[in-house]
Design a protein around this motif. Structure first.
Motif: not given
Length: 140
Positions: A36-51
């Motif tokens: 879960w840590a990898m999944t959630v962190s990866g999702a937040f980083i993807a969102i952060a780098t997109r915008g």
């Protein structure tokens, strides 16, 4: 001449089975927390780098640190129950009540820092926190 290991009575075997079940549950929960840590962190980083938003990356960093603490708790509990298991299995050691599951009282102490900074935790969460930190720095 070979010596046979001592046999355990059915109650001792059942107690060891109970302890093993708790150890397996803690290990499974620790694995789920890591995933879960990898999944959630990866999702937040993807969102952060997109915008580009350093605030979103900071949330990912905080979540990674929170998951690190949670996983440290479960790993510490697992190690405590392992020490209790070893004491129950070692027939030469006088210890506590039959069928006890009180790892805090009868198991060996396991320090938080030793668990949180173990090689496994540093490889899992140290890398994740480092990536999140670099993302926050680059987006700020």
């Amino acid at each position: 001449m070979t010596t046979t290991p001592p046999r355990f009575c059915p109650e001792e075997v059942k107690h060891l089975e109970f302890l093993q079940a708790v150890i397996a549950r803690h290990a499974n929960t620790s694995f789920l927390v890591k995933s879960w840590a990898m999944t959630v962190s990866g999702a937040f980083i993807a969102i952060a780098t997109r915008g580009p938003s350093w605030k979103t990356a900071a949330v990912a960093l905080a979540l990674a640190a929170g998951f690190w603490l949670l996983d440290s708790y479960y790993l510490r509990q697992e190690r405590r129950f392992r020490t209790l298991y070893e004491k129950v299995a070692d027939r030469g050691t006088p210890w506590a009540m039959p069928f006890t599951m009180d790892a805090e009282r009868y198991g060996d102490p396991v320090p938080w820092r030793a668990v949180a900074l173990s090689r496994t935790m540093l490889l899992s969460y140290g890398v994740l926190v480092a990536i999140d930190t670099m993302t926050v720095v680059f987006l700020a």
